[in-house]
Motif scaffolding. Structure first.
Motif, PDB file in Angstrom:
ATOM      1  N   SER A  55       0.932  -1.316  -0.080  1.00  0.00           N
ATOM      2  CA  SER A  55      -0.019  -0.016   0.100  1.00  0.00           C
ATOM      3  C   SER A  55       0.944   1.158  -0.049  1.00  0.00           C
ATOM      4  O   SER A  55       0.560   2.211  -0.656  1.00  0.00           O
ATOM      5  CB  SER A  55      -0.851  -0.016   1.328  1.00  0.00           C
ATOM      6  OG  SER A  55      -1.738  -1.026   1.191  1.00  0.00           O
ATOM      7  N   ASP A 175      -5.852  -0.806  -4.659  1.00  0.00           N
ATOM      8  CA  ASP A 175      -5.172  -1.517  -3.421  1.00  0.00           C
ATOM      9  C   ASP A 175      -6.125  -2.341  -2.962  1.00  0.00           C
ATOM     10  O   ASP A 175      -7.203  -1.916  -2.213  1.00  0.00           O
ATOM     11  CB  ASP A 175      -4.856  -0.231  -2.474  1.00  0.00           C
ATOM     12  CG  ASP A 175      -3.970  -0.840  -1.314  1.00  0.00           C
ATOM     13  OD1 ASP A 175      -3.643  -1.865  -1.161  1.00  0.00           O
ATOM     14  OD2 ASP A 175      -3.684   0.257  -0.260  1.00  0.00           O
ATOM     15  N   GLU A 176      -5.839  -3.534  -3.219  1.00  0.00           N
ATOM     16  CA  GLU A 176      -6.789  -4.641  -2.693  1.00  0.00           C
ATOM     17  C   GLU A 176      -8.187  -4.603  -2.917  1.00  0.00           C
ATOM     18  O   GLU A 176      -8.895  -4.349  -1.959  1.00  0.00           O
ATOM     19  CB  GLU A 176      -6.442  -5.013  -1.207  1.00  0.00           C
ATOM     20  CG  GLU A 176      -5.062  -5.155  -0.976  1.00  0.00           C
ATOM     21  CD  GLU A 176      -4.596  -6.039   0.518  1.00  0.00           C
ATOM     22  OE1 GLU A 176      -5.249  -6.908   0.697  1.00  0.00           O
ATOM     23  OE2 GLU A 176      -3.444  -5.757   0.737  1.00  0.00           O
TER      24      GLU A 176
HETATM   25 MG   LIG Z   1      -2.019  -2.764   2.341  1.00  0.00          MG
END
Ligand SMILES: [Mg+2]
Ligand SMILES: Nc1ncnc2c1ncn2[C@@H]1O[C@H](COP(=O)(O)OP(=O)(O)OP(=O)(O)O)[C@@H](O)[C@H]1O
Lengths: 255, 242
Positions: A55, A175-176
């Motif tokens: 991240s 991000d995910e």
């Molecule tokens: Mg992360």
């Protein structure tokens, strides 16, 4: 950057360039000198254990976190402390978060219209047309007037994707995007991202969805403890990992 | 029961009406000041600067600790001297009216409470709201106006309604600095007619009526601000898609 109005091969210039990027939180180095180049149109998947700096890495690209050392260049714009430069880069880069981050007091349509009206000077009618077109792209045109709380998680994430698309960015960061979703909604979101991948946009996606990575990624990157440990094309990456750390990581997530 | 002539009654009622108008003007002006100051201070106190945080603590402890009446007197009797000290010759010639002193005092005192509410509400917003706006290159000023503060108002609304009610009840204090407000007018009428019961009850009813109207308005506002906050009734994903 030296201005090169008549550059011979503009495509050769990477969409994203990171050189020796360091990010510290106190004494802890979340990024310990990362080098990475992403070609225009390339689809990159980043994976790695929790806390490895995935991240942090993508958040440094659009300056949600400021890097402490090294160089970041996005679409030829070198990221500096100058607010104007930061805004220029954010116009080029769309971001989709794990927890959607939709604005709950605005409808799906209004969420999508806000930034284009401000940053691209569109009239209300133009912005609405644009927003509806992108909501259509994520198959949600019929839900445009609903508030986020009235949509399922998968629908909310697709609205968030449409909202990022409305800035017509040349780079998309994820991000995910599916890790906060119930399993039955993961597919619809990954499906939309796959469709986008075919459009030629540059894409970095942090995800542990290995099937998705194999289908979409041109290249996979494995991070651990703030470093890029290994990278390679998806097939080799999963079938013949070179480093012990990646083998260990894959064994854990595929268990 | 009473020896009040109709003509006298009409006269006193007119005075009460004028007093009520002044009370309302005082209330709206000081609430507006408290609200604007409070929001600005509440946003400012989130800055990481230690100086700003220390200044906020001093401000909050003064105005939450000192009785409002004292602040009113301080500004009414000491305000000219303060202005003279700050603005020099020019300030010395500014006369402070009871109304002005009341607005300034109530506005400043209650701005501390509004700031506290706003600050708490902002801290309770998910950080992702700020990040979502920043990632979309939404400039800070518009981020606050269009994204953050509308949500803050929803979270702070119950507290703001309390501040609103308290402030209304505190407005009669300004009559002690000589403002001819509703309560001052009531006192005169009650004394002159020897009918304290009728007049004080009537005035109490005016406050109750205003308070009830405010609550009704606050409820409507809450419904409006809550738009989009109600979760959808539970449905299967297949239905939700349709
Ligand atoms: Mg992360
Ligand atoms: N705001 C912060 N303050 C202090 N430390 C932080 C902060 N953000 C991240 N870190 C630390 O930096 C490191 C990298 O965090 P990061 O969020 O980039 O990891 P990640 O790879 O995305 O992990 P995950 O898979 O859990 O999302 C972690 O050790 C984390 O604790």
């Amino acid at each position: 950057m030296i201005p090169r109005p008549h550059a011979a091969e503009p495509a050769a210039e990477p969409a994203i360039l990171l050189a020796q990027v360091v990010k510290r939180y106190g004494a802890h180095r979340a990024l310990a000198g990362v080098d990475l180049q992403v070609r225009r149109g390339e689809k990159l998947v980043i994976c790695g254990p929790s806390g490895s700096g995935k991240s942090t890495l993508i958040r440094c690209i659009n300056a949600l976190e400021r890097h402490d050392a090294g160089r970041i260049v996005v679409n030829g714009i070198a990221l500096t402390n100058d607010e104007g430069t930061v805004q220029d880069i954010r116009q080029e880069v769309g971001m989709v978060f794990q927890h959607f981050n939709l604005f709950p007091h605005l409808t799906a349509l209004e969420n999508c219209m806000l930034a284009p009206r401000l940053n691209r000077g569109l009239s209300k009618a133009q912005a609405e047309k644009l927003a509806l077109a992108h909501l259509e792209r994520v198959h949600l045109a019929d839900q445009a007037r609903k508030y986020p709380a009235r949509l399922s998680g998968g629908q909310q994430q697709r609205v968030a994707i449409a909202r990022a698309l409305c800035m017509e960015p040349r780079i998309l960061l994820f991000d995910e995007p599916t890790s906060a979703l119930d399993p039955e909604m993961v597919k619809e979101v990954l499906g939309v991202i796959e469709e986008l991948a075919a459009s030629g946009v540059t894409m970095i996606c942090v995800t542990h969805e290995m099937g998705f990575a194999r289908r979409v990624a041109d290249r996979c990157v494995f991070m651990d403890r703030g470093e890029i440990v290994e990278e390679g094309d998806a097939a080799r990456f999963f079938e013949a990992p070179e480093s012990e750390r990646l083998r260990h990581f894959l064994a854990q997530i595929l268990r | 029961m009473t020896n009040l002539s109709l003509a006298d009654l009409a006269g006193y009622l007119r005075q009460l009406g004028e007093g009520a108008l002044i009370t309302l003007e005082l209330f709206f002006a000081s609430f507006a000041l408290a609200f604007v100051l409070g929001v600005l201070i509440g946003v400012a106190t989130l800055a990481r600067s230690r100086v700003i945080r220390a200044a906020w603590r001093v401000y909050a402890s003064i105005f939450m600790g000192v009785p409002s009446l004292l602040v009113i007197f301080l500004i009414f009797y000491g305000g000219s001297a303060m202005l003279a000290a700050v603005l020099g010759e020019f300030g010395a010639r500014i006369d402070i009216s009871p109304f002005g002193a009341g607005v300034a005092a109530l506005g400043i005192v209650y701005s501390a409470y509004v700031a506290e509410l706003v600050r708490g509400a902002i801290e309770n917003l998910p950080k992702g709201q700020f990040e979502g706006a920043r990632a979309l290159a939404i400039p800070p000023f518009i981020m606050w106006g269009r994204v953050i503060l509308p949500q803050v108002m929803r979270l702070a609304l119950p507290g703001l309604v309390n501040v609103w009610s308290f402030m209304l009840k505190e407005t009669p204090l300004v009559s002690l600095a000589g403002l001819q407000d509703l309560v001052a007018a009531t006192k005169i009428a009650a004394g002159a007619t020897k009918e304290p019961f009728i007049f004080f009850v009537a005035t109490a009813l005016v406050f109750i009526a205003f308070s009830a109207a405010s609550l009704w308005l606050a409820n409507r506002l809450e419904v409006r601000l809550d738009r989009g906050q109600r979760r959808a009734p539970v449905r299967s994903p297949a239905q939700a898609e349709a």
